[in-house]
Design a protein around this motif. Sequence first.
Motif, short mmCIF file in Angstrom:
data_model
loop_
_atom_site.label_atom_id
_atom_site.label_comp_id
_atom_site.label_asym_id
_atom_site.label_seq_id
_atom_site.Cartn_x
_atom_site.Cartn_y
_atom_site.Cartn_z
N GLY A 297 0.83 -1.21 0.00
CA GLY A 297 0.00 0.00 0.00
C GLY A 297 0.85 1.24 0.00
O GLY A 297 2.06 1.20 -0.30
N THR A 298 0.25 2.34 0.35
CA THR A 298 0.96 3.62 0.39
C THR A 298 0.92 4.27 1.77
O THR A 298 1.75 5.11 2.10
N GLU A 299 -0.03 3.87 2.59
CA GLU A 299 -0.18 4.43 3.92
C GLU A 299 0.33 3.46 4.98
O GLU A 299 -0.05 2.28 4.99
N VAL A 300 1.20 3.96 5.86
CA VAL A 300 1.85 3.10 6.86
C VAL A 300 0.90 2.81 8.02
O VAL A 300 0.26 3.73 8.55
N ASP A 301 0.86 1.53 8.41
CA ASP A 301 0.14 1.14 9.62
C ASP A 301 1.11 1.13 10.81
O ASP A 301 0.90 1.83 11.79
N PHE A 302 2.21 0.35 10.69
CA PHE A 302 3.24 0.36 11.73
C PHE A 302 4.55 -0.16 11.14
O PHE A 302 4.56 -0.89 10.14
N PHE A 303 5.66 0.21 11.79
CA PHE A 303 6.99 -0.26 11.38
C PHE A 303 7.27 -1.63 12.01
O PHE A 303 6.89 -1.89 13.15
N VAL A 304 7.97 -2.46 11.24
CA VAL A 304 8.33 -3.79 11.73
C VAL A 304 9.83 -3.88 12.01
O VAL A 304 10.25 -4.39 13.06
#
Length: 325
Positions: A297-304
Amino acid sequence: MMVLEGKFGQQQKGISGRQRSRDNNDQSQQTPDNTKQTSGRRETQPPEHEIREPGHHYDSRRSEQAKNENIPAIENSEKARSSKFSDEFSKTVRSKRASIKMRQNNPDIADLSDTNRPTRIAERFSELYDNEWTEAFEELSRRSRSEKETIEYLLSIVQEAYKFCANEAERQIKDITKVFDRILEFGSNDYNNKELISQSNVRSEEGHRLIVQYRKEMAGLAVERFKQVFMESKKHKWNRNIRLPAHLGALDLYGKKAVELTWWMSVQDPPVYLCPASESETDGFDKSLYRAYTKSGTEVDFFVWPALKLYKEGGVLMKGVVQFK
Protein backbone atom coordinates in the motif's frame (compact mmCIF):
# COMPACT_ATOMS: atom_id res chain seq x y z
CA MET A 1 128.95 -96.18 -10.35
CA MET A 2 127.37 -93.88 -12.84
CA VAL A 3 124.19 -95.90 -12.72
CA LEU A 4 124.02 -95.48 -8.97
CA GLU A 5 124.55 -91.75 -9.25
CA GLY A 6 121.76 -91.43 -11.78
CA LYS A 7 119.32 -93.27 -9.64
CA PHE A 8 120.38 -91.33 -6.60
CA GLY A 9 120.00 -88.05 -8.48
CA GLN A 10 116.54 -89.00 -9.64
CA GLN A 11 115.55 -89.91 -6.12
CA GLN A 12 116.91 -86.60 -4.86
CA LYS A 13 114.92 -84.72 -7.54
CA GLY A 14 111.78 -86.60 -6.55
CA ILE A 15 112.30 -85.78 -2.93
CA SER A 16 112.90 -82.11 -3.71
CA GLY A 17 109.72 -81.94 -5.85
CA ARG A 18 107.61 -83.48 -3.13
CA GLN A 19 109.14 -81.14 -0.55
CA ARG A 20 108.33 -78.08 -2.67
CA SER A 21 104.78 -79.31 -3.11
CA ARG A 22 104.33 -79.67 0.65
CA ASP A 23 105.83 -76.21 1.24
CA ASN A 24 103.45 -74.70 -1.29
CA ASN A 25 100.50 -76.39 0.43
CA ASP A 26 101.58 -75.06 3.81
CA GLN A 27 101.88 -71.55 2.41
CA SER A 28 98.42 -71.75 0.85
CA GLN A 29 96.96 -72.80 4.19
CA GLN A 30 98.66 -69.83 5.92
CA THR A 31 97.28 -67.26 3.42
CA PRO A 32 95.71 -64.26 5.34
CA ASP A 33 91.95 -63.78 5.37
CA ASN A 34 92.22 -60.64 3.32
CA THR A 35 93.47 -62.63 0.27
CA LYS A 36 90.93 -64.49 -1.92
CA GLN A 37 91.41 -67.04 -4.70
CA THR A 38 88.91 -66.37 -7.45
CA SER A 39 89.04 -68.29 -10.72
CA GLY A 40 92.80 -68.72 -10.50
CA ARG A 41 93.23 -65.02 -9.73
CA ARG A 42 94.14 -63.70 -6.27
CA GLU A 43 92.40 -60.49 -5.10
CA THR A 44 93.68 -58.50 -2.17
CA GLN A 45 91.13 -56.56 -0.03
CA PRO A 46 92.10 -53.49 2.03
CA PRO A 47 92.57 -53.96 5.79
CA GLU A 48 89.45 -53.94 7.91
CA HIS A 49 90.11 -50.44 9.30
CA GLU A 50 90.10 -49.07 5.74
CA ILE A 51 86.85 -50.76 4.62
CA ARG A 52 84.04 -48.22 3.96
CA GLU A 53 80.31 -48.61 3.66
CA PRO A 54 78.87 -48.58 0.12
CA GLY A 55 78.60 -45.04 -1.23
CA HIS A 56 81.10 -43.69 1.31
CA HIS A 57 83.70 -41.30 -0.07
CA TYR A 58 87.20 -42.41 0.68
CA ASP A 59 88.52 -38.90 0.28
CA SER A 60 87.01 -36.82 3.14
CA ARG A 61 88.85 -33.74 1.93
CA ARG A 62 87.00 -33.89 -1.38
CA SER A 63 83.64 -34.09 0.46
CA GLU A 64 84.52 -31.12 2.67
CA GLN A 65 85.59 -29.14 -0.38
CA ALA A 66 82.24 -29.84 -2.05
CA LYS A 67 80.39 -28.55 1.02
CA ASN A 68 82.45 -25.38 1.05
CA GLU A 69 81.71 -24.82 -2.62
CA ASN A 70 77.93 -25.01 -1.90
CA ILE A 71 77.98 -22.39 0.89
CA PRO A 72 77.85 -19.33 -1.42
CA ALA A 73 74.91 -20.83 -3.32
CA ILE A 74 73.01 -21.48 -0.06
CA GLU A 75 73.72 -17.95 1.19
CA ASN A 76 72.53 -16.45 -2.09
CA SER A 77 69.33 -18.49 -1.90
CA GLU A 78 68.66 -17.30 1.67
CA LYS A 79 69.29 -13.70 0.64
CA ALA A 80 66.87 -14.06 -2.28
CA ARG A 81 64.13 -15.44 -0.01
CA SER A 82 64.73 -12.70 2.57
CA SER A 83 64.62 -10.01 -0.11
CA LYS A 84 61.39 -11.43 -1.55
CA PHE A 85 59.73 -11.45 1.91
CA SER A 86 60.89 -7.88 2.58
CA ASP A 87 59.48 -6.71 -0.76
CA GLU A 88 56.13 -8.41 -0.11
CA PHE A 89 55.92 -6.91 3.39
CA SER A 90 56.73 -3.43 2.07
CA LYS A 91 54.04 -3.78 -0.60
CA THR A 92 51.50 -4.83 2.05
CA VAL A 93 52.36 -1.85 4.27
CA ARG A 94 52.17 0.57 1.35
CA SER A 95 48.87 -0.91 0.24
CA LYS A 96 47.47 -0.62 3.79
CA ARG A 97 48.55 3.01 4.07
CA ALA A 98 47.10 3.83 0.67
CA SER A 99 43.83 2.14 1.64
CA ILE A 100 43.60 4.14 4.89
CA LYS A 101 44.39 7.39 3.08
CA MET A 102 41.80 6.62 0.41
CA ARG A 103 39.10 5.93 3.02
CA GLN A 104 39.78 9.14 4.94
CA ASN A 105 36.84 11.50 4.46
CA ASN A 106 35.32 8.92 2.10
CA PRO A 107 33.25 6.40 4.08
CA ASP A 108 31.72 5.03 0.88
CA ILE A 109 34.96 3.08 0.31
CA ALA A 110 34.97 -0.10 2.38
CA ASP A 111 37.93 -1.86 3.97
CA LEU A 112 37.39 -5.42 2.75
CA SER A 113 39.80 -6.79 5.38
CA ASP A 114 37.54 -5.51 8.19
CA THR A 115 35.19 -8.28 9.38
CA ASN A 116 33.03 -5.65 11.12
CA ARG A 117 32.68 -3.27 8.19
CA PRO A 118 29.24 -1.71 7.60
CA THR A 119 28.15 -4.10 4.84
CA ARG A 120 28.92 -7.13 7.03
CA ILE A 121 27.06 -5.53 9.96
CA ALA A 122 24.03 -5.01 7.68
CA GLU A 123 24.14 -8.68 6.66
CA ARG A 124 24.19 -9.79 10.30
CA PHE A 125 21.42 -7.31 11.14
CA SER A 126 19.28 -8.90 8.42
CA GLU A 127 20.05 -12.35 9.87
CA LEU A 128 18.96 -11.08 13.29
CA TYR A 129 15.55 -10.26 11.81
CA ASP A 130 15.28 -13.60 9.99
CA ASN A 131 16.37 -15.79 12.91
CA GLU A 132 16.39 -14.41 16.48
CA TRP A 133 13.53 -11.96 15.80
CA THR A 134 11.33 -14.80 14.50
CA GLU A 135 12.02 -17.01 17.52
CA ALA A 136 11.38 -14.16 19.99
CA PHE A 137 8.17 -13.27 18.13
CA GLU A 138 6.90 -16.83 18.45
CA GLU A 139 7.87 -16.92 22.13
CA LEU A 140 5.94 -13.73 22.89
CA SER A 141 2.98 -14.70 20.70
CA ARG A 142 2.34 -17.76 22.88
CA ARG A 143 1.53 -15.37 25.75
CA SER A 144 -1.63 -14.07 24.11
CA ARG A 145 -0.14 -10.83 22.82
CA SER A 146 -1.43 -9.23 19.62
CA GLU A 147 0.76 -9.31 16.52
CA LYS A 148 1.16 -5.53 16.37
CA GLU A 149 1.97 -5.22 20.07
CA THR A 150 4.59 -7.99 19.85
CA ILE A 151 6.23 -6.46 16.76
CA GLU A 152 6.37 -2.99 18.29
CA TYR A 153 7.89 -4.40 21.47
CA LEU A 154 10.66 -6.23 19.56
CA LEU A 155 11.33 -3.12 17.48
CA SER A 156 11.67 -1.02 20.64
CA ILE A 157 14.42 -3.34 21.92
CA VAL A 158 16.55 -2.69 18.84
CA GLN A 159 15.89 1.06 18.95
CA GLU A 160 16.79 1.31 22.64
CA ALA A 161 19.91 -0.79 22.13
CA TYR A 162 21.03 1.53 19.32
CA LYS A 163 20.47 4.62 21.47
CA PHE A 164 22.31 3.03 24.41
CA CYS A 165 25.33 2.09 22.28
CA ALA A 166 25.47 5.44 20.46
CA ASN A 167 25.60 7.27 23.81
CA GLU A 168 28.29 4.93 25.14
CA ALA A 169 30.38 5.34 21.98
CA GLU A 170 30.27 9.13 22.21
CA ARG A 171 31.07 9.11 25.92
CA GLN A 172 34.03 6.78 25.40
CA ILE A 173 35.69 9.10 22.90
CA LYS A 174 35.36 12.03 25.32
CA ASP A 175 36.77 9.96 28.21
CA ILE A 176 39.69 8.57 26.17
CA THR A 177 40.61 12.05 24.93
CA LYS A 178 40.45 13.46 28.47
CA VAL A 179 42.73 10.70 29.83
CA PHE A 180 45.27 11.25 27.03
CA ASP A 181 45.36 14.97 27.80
CA ARG A 182 45.82 14.36 31.53
CA ILE A 183 48.67 11.93 30.94
CA LEU A 184 50.43 14.46 28.72
CA GLU A 185 49.95 17.30 31.21
CA PHE A 186 50.54 15.51 34.55
CA GLY A 187 52.32 12.26 33.65
CA SER A 188 51.16 8.69 33.88
CA ASN A 189 51.37 8.53 37.69
CA ASP A 190 49.26 11.56 38.66
CA TYR A 191 46.83 12.02 35.78
CA ASN A 192 43.91 10.37 37.59
CA ASN A 193 43.94 12.71 40.58
CA LYS A 194 44.07 16.09 38.87
CA GLU A 195 41.91 18.17 36.61
CA LEU A 196 43.20 19.63 33.39
CA ILE A 197 44.61 23.13 33.74
CA SER A 198 44.28 24.21 30.14
CA GLN A 199 40.79 22.70 29.59
CA SER A 200 41.41 23.08 25.87
CA ASN A 201 38.80 21.53 23.61
CA VAL A 202 40.78 22.12 20.45
CA ARG A 203 41.58 18.82 18.76
CA SER A 204 43.10 18.20 15.36
CA GLU A 205 40.95 16.28 12.92
CA GLU A 206 43.73 13.74 12.45
CA GLY A 207 44.11 13.22 16.22
CA HIS A 208 40.38 12.66 16.64
CA ARG A 209 40.35 10.20 13.74
CA LEU A 210 43.20 8.19 15.27
CA ILE A 211 41.38 7.96 18.62
CA VAL A 212 38.19 6.82 16.90
CA GLN A 213 40.16 4.24 14.89
CA TYR A 214 41.89 2.95 18.03
CA ARG A 215 38.56 2.60 19.84
CA LYS A 216 37.11 0.67 16.89
CA GLU A 217 40.06 -1.74 16.91
CA MET A 218 39.46 -2.46 20.62
CA ALA A 219 35.65 -2.24 20.58
CA GLY A 220 35.18 -6.00 20.89
CA LEU A 221 36.38 -5.83 24.50
CA ALA A 222 33.21 -3.97 25.51
CA VAL A 223 30.62 -6.21 23.84
CA GLU A 224 29.92 -8.66 26.68
CA ARG A 225 29.84 -5.93 29.32
CA PHE A 226 27.38 -3.84 27.33
CA LYS A 227 25.14 -6.86 26.78
CA GLN A 228 24.90 -7.43 30.52
CA VAL A 229 24.46 -3.74 31.43
CA PHE A 230 21.77 -3.13 28.83
CA MET A 231 19.75 -6.27 29.56
CA GLU A 232 19.82 -5.67 33.33
CA SER A 233 18.76 -2.05 32.93
CA LYS A 234 15.83 -2.88 30.63
CA LYS A 235 14.45 -6.12 32.04
CA HIS A 236 12.70 -4.50 35.00
CA LYS A 237 11.03 -1.92 32.77
CA TRP A 238 9.93 -4.51 30.22
CA ASN A 239 8.59 -6.91 32.82
CA ARG A 240 6.67 -4.11 34.54
CA ASN A 241 5.14 -2.73 31.33
CA ILE A 242 4.24 -5.92 29.52
CA ARG A 243 4.25 -8.42 32.40
CA LEU A 244 6.79 -10.87 31.08
CA PRO A 245 8.29 -13.69 33.16
CA ALA A 246 11.75 -13.22 34.62
CA HIS A 247 13.48 -15.21 31.89
CA LEU A 248 12.65 -15.86 28.26
CA GLY A 249 15.45 -17.64 26.38
CA ALA A 250 14.70 -16.47 22.84
CA LEU A 251 13.99 -12.90 23.96
CA ASP A 252 17.24 -12.70 25.95
CA LEU A 253 19.23 -13.97 22.98
CA TYR A 254 17.53 -11.47 20.69
CA GLY A 255 18.24 -8.55 23.03
CA LYS A 256 21.92 -9.44 23.46
CA LYS A 257 22.43 -9.86 19.72
CA ALA A 258 20.75 -6.48 19.13
CA VAL A 259 23.21 -4.83 21.56
CA GLU A 260 26.21 -6.44 19.87
CA LEU A 261 25.24 -5.31 16.38
CA THR A 262 24.17 -1.78 17.33
CA TRP A 263 27.47 -1.38 19.20
CA TRP A 264 29.42 -2.21 16.05
CA MET A 265 27.22 0.27 14.16
CA SER A 266 28.08 2.99 16.68
CA VAL A 267 31.87 2.58 16.55
CA GLN A 268 32.13 2.99 12.77
CA ASP A 269 33.58 6.22 11.44
CA PRO A 270 31.10 7.71 10.70
CA PRO A 271 28.52 5.59 12.59
CA VAL A 272 26.05 3.43 10.69
CA TYR A 273 22.68 5.17 10.79
CA LEU A 274 19.60 3.31 12.04
CA CYS A 275 16.62 5.07 10.49
CA PRO A 276 13.87 6.18 12.88
CA ALA A 277 10.88 3.84 12.78
CA SER A 278 7.90 5.10 14.69
CA GLU A 279 4.41 6.38 13.98
CA SER A 280 5.62 9.95 14.52
CA GLU A 281 7.99 9.53 11.55
CA THR A 282 5.34 8.59 8.98
CA ASP A 283 4.96 12.16 7.68
CA GLY A 284 8.39 12.09 6.05
CA PHE A 285 8.14 8.39 5.16
CA ASP A 286 10.48 7.31 2.34
CA LYS A 287 8.95 4.24 0.74
CA SER A 288 12.18 3.42 -1.11
CA LEU A 289 13.78 2.52 2.23
CA TYR A 290 11.28 -0.21 3.10
CA ARG A 291 9.63 -3.34 1.85
CA ALA A 292 6.15 -4.59 2.76
CA TYR A 293 5.54 -6.97 5.67
CA THR A 294 2.30 -8.77 4.76
CA LYS A 295 0.33 -5.95 3.09
CA SER A 296 1.23 -3.55 0.31
CA GLY A 297 0.00 0.00 0.00
CA THR A 298 0.96 3.62 0.39
CA GLU A 299 -0.18 4.43 3.92
CA VAL A 300 1.85 3.10 6.86
CA ASP A 301 0.14 1.14 9.62
CA PHE A 302 3.24 0.36 11.73
CA PHE A 303 6.99 -0.26 11.38
CA VAL A 304 8.33 -3.79 11.73
CA TRP A 305 12.10 -3.48 11.23
CA PRO A 306 14.34 -0.40 10.79
CA ALA A 307 16.31 0.48 7.66
CA LEU A 308 20.09 1.01 7.77
CA LYS A 309 22.19 3.64 6.01
CA LEU A 310 25.96 3.73 5.65
CA TYR A 311 25.80 7.03 7.56
CA LYS A 312 23.05 9.59 8.10
CA GLU A 313 23.26 11.06 4.61
CA GLY A 314 24.72 7.94 3.02
CA GLY A 315 23.42 5.15 0.85
CA VAL A 316 21.08 2.37 1.95
CA LEU A 317 22.75 -0.68 3.48
CA MET A 318 19.56 -2.62 4.18
CA LYS A 319 15.89 -1.91 3.63
CA GLY A 320 13.55 -1.94 6.57
CA VAL A 321 10.15 -3.66 6.84
CA VAL A 322 6.82 -1.87 7.23
CA GLN A 323 3.20 -2.96 7.44
CA PHE A 324 0.84 -0.98 5.20
CA LYS A 325 -2.82 -0.39 5.86
